[in-house]
Design a protein around this motif. Sequence first.
Motif, short mmCIF file in Angstrom:
data_model
loop_
_atom_site.label_atom_id
_atom_site.label_comp_id
_atom_site.label_asym_id
_atom_site.label_seq_id
_atom_site.Cartn_x
_atom_site.Cartn_y
_atom_site.Cartn_z
N ILE A 210 -1.92 -9.74 9.85
CA ILE A 210 -0.60 -8.93 9.14
C ILE A 210 0.20 -8.23 10.00
N ASN B 235 4.67 -3.40 2.01
CA ASN B 235 3.85 -2.99 2.99
C ASN B 235 4.48 -2.04 3.78
N ASP B 236 3.88 -1.31 4.54
CA ASP B 236 4.59 -0.27 5.58
C ASP B 236 5.61 -0.86 6.51
N TYR B 237 5.56 -1.84 7.08
CA TYR B 237 6.31 -2.67 7.87
C TYR B 237 7.69 -2.95 7.34
N GLN C 36 5.02 6.53 4.81
CA GLN C 36 3.93 5.66 5.68
C GLN C 36 2.48 5.75 5.28
N SER C 37 1.57 4.84 5.42
CA SER C 37 0.10 5.55 5.19
C SER C 37 -0.28 6.19 6.21
N THR D 104 5.55 2.04 0.20
CA THR D 104 4.90 1.27 -0.81
C THR D 104 4.50 1.42 -1.96
N GLU E 282 -4.53 -2.77 0.35
CA GLU E 282 -4.77 -1.44 0.83
C GLU E 282 -5.18 -0.40 -0.39
N ARG F 85 -1.94 -11.02 0.59
CA ARG F 85 -1.70 -9.74 1.45
C ARG F 85 -2.91 -9.07 1.29
#
Length: 651
Positions: free
Chosen positions: A495, A137-139, A163-164, A183, A356, A353
Motif C-alpha cells: 500500500i 487513505n492518508d496518502y 493524518q493517523s 480519511t 484501518e 484496501r
Amino acid sequence: MSNFDRVFQNLRYLAKGPVRGRLGDWTTLVPRIGALEEGLAGQNDYDLKKMSLSLRYRARSGEPLDRLLVEAFALVREAGRRKLNMRHFDVQLLGGAAVHYNSIVEMQTGEGKTLTASLPLYMAALEGKGAHLATVNDYLAQRDADQLRPLYELLGMKVGCIQSQMPQPERAKQYKCDITYGTANEMGFDFLRDRLLKRRISEGQRDLFGAMLGRAGTGHEEPVQGELNFMLVDEADSILIDEARTPLIISALPGEEEEREAEAYRWAAKVAPEFEEEEHYDYDHKDKTVELTLAGRRRIREHAKPDAMDRMPLSTIYEHVERAIKVKREMSLDRQYVVRDGEIVIVDEFTGRLGEGRKWRAGIHQAVEAQEGVKITFATSQAARITVQDFFLRYNHLAGMTGTASTSAGELRKIYTCRVIPVPTNRPPIREKLPTLVFGTAEDKWQAIIDDIVEQHAIGRPVLVGTRSIDKSETLANLLKQRGVDHVVLNARHIAQEAEIVAAAGQQGKVTVATNMAGRGTDIRLGPGVTEIGGLHVICTELHESQRIDRQLIGRCGRQGDPGTYRQFLALDDEILTSGFGPKKADALKERGAALAGTGPLSGFDALFYKAQRKVERRHFHDRKVLLYHEKERQKMQRQMGQDPYLDTAG
C-alpha cells in the motif's frame, strides 16, 4: 461545434428527468463564469485575495451562497490557472456546481476530480463553518491538500489535513482551518473521541481548578472537530456504500469477563477443525449460518475445556464453536484479512484496501484473531461506536464524487438523499471493449490471461491486470515469473508504494498486477509512444460482487480521450457463480466446466455471470438497508431511555 456545446448536447444522453433539468440549469452558469475570466486575469494576486475576502464577508453577512457561485467559481478557476497551471474545464465547473447543490457527481477516471473539489470546498468555506473532504487513505488526503494549498492560500483560505497517529492538539489546529482533508475513518474516530470527552467534561471529571491555575493544560482536553457543516466524500461509492456496514469502534480496557471470553474464543478455534459438515453441523449457504446438530453439541459437552470456561453457559459455548466453524469456512488469510504487527487488519472486499481501525461485528473479529493466534481484542468492551453511514448523515450538507455511482443511484438517494449526477467527459472516450472470453476452468482462464499479457507485452503496450484478492494477484505474479515477464504487484501488502506503482502503469512495456483497488485516486498517464500502439490494455480476471468495481477497473484505460482496450476473462468455477446462485448450481456449472476443460473459449455463458452479479448486489443492498433500519431503531430506543446512542452501546 465548441467543446461547451458538445458537453451540453451530451447531457441529453447522460441524464433523464429531474437530473437532466438540474444539469441544464447548472450548464447555464458556465458561460457566466467564463465571462469573468478575462477581467480576473488582469488583476494581481493581492486584488484576487481582496475579492475573495469580499465574498467571505458577504457570505458571513447572510447572503446566500447560491448568489456568490459565479464569482466564487471564477476566482477559483483563475487561482488554479495562476498557481497550479491548471485551468478548470467547463465540465469541472459543472461538476463543482452539482457538488455545491448536494449531489454525488459521477466523473470518469482521469477527469480531474481533485481539481473539481476545490470549487465547492471554497464555496462552503466562505461561511466560516468549516468544509471537510474525506478520502480513502492518508496518502491521498495529504497529496490533495498539498497540491491545492497554493490555490486556496491565494484566496485567503487555510488548509488542514488530518493524518493517523496525529496528536490531539495538532488535530484541533487542522480542524480550525477553513478547509480540512482527511480519511473517513479518522474523522469518524475524532467524532467519537470528542463525544467521549464531552461526556467526561459534563460528568465533572475535568480538573477545572487545576486548569485555572495553569497546572493542567487544556489543549488535549478540548474537542477537536467542531461543527459538522459540509462534507465532500471522495470515492463516494467506496466510502458511502462499501464501507457503510462496518462500524468504527473505540474499545475500552478489558476486564475479567473479557479474559474468560478470550479463552473461549481460543478454545473454539482449536476444536473447530474436528467438526464435520452434516455430521456435526448444518451450513446454510444462502445466509451463511452454522447450526450445530445434536451430535455436534454432544461432542462439545464431551470435550475437555479450560477451567476459565466452567462458569460459561453451555449455549454460549455452542455459539463460540458455531462462530469458529463459520470463520474457518469463510475467512481466509490474504483474502478477507491480513496479519500485520500482530493484529488482524480487514481487507475491504470491494476496494482491496486495508480497513484501518475497522472490526467485524458479532464476535467474528475475535474468532478470526483466535484462528490466527494473535492477541484477542474485546467487542464487549467498547467505549464508543458509530457507522460510517451514520457519521456522514450528521453533516448539514453532504455531497460526493466518484467515477462509478450511477449503478447505485437509487441506494445513494434513498439513504443519503443525494442525487447521482453524471457529468460528461471533457473529451469523447474512445476506449474499446474486446469480446468477453469464458473458459471451463480457472486453469484454462489463467493460461489465456498469461497469453494475452505476453502478446500485448511483446508490442510494448502497458498492461493492467485486476484481480479480486491478494492471493490471486500473487498467483498470477508467479505465473508471469515462470513466463519471464517483468511485472509489479499492487495489493494491500504494497500500500505504501501504491501511488508510485499506479502512476507508472502507463509506461511502455509495463505490466501491473493489482487487486481491485487499482490505485483509486491516482491517474495513469500514458508514457511516450504508448498512444501510437493502442494505449493501456486492462484485463479483468473475474467479475467482482459489484459491477461498480469492474467499471472502476475498466476506467483506468481511455483517460482524457486516450486510446485503450479492455477484456473480461471468466471461468465456470469463478466465485461470483457460487455467491450468486449458491453451491448446488455452482457445483453443477463447475462440473460442466471441468468436462469442457481444454476446449478453448466457450460461448453462451456471459449472461449467466452478470445475472449472478446482480443477485449478489441486490443481497448486499438488502443487508445495508437492514443495518440502517436496526441502527435507527437502536438509536431511537436509546434516546427514549435518555442514553447516548454512540457511547451507551452494548458490544
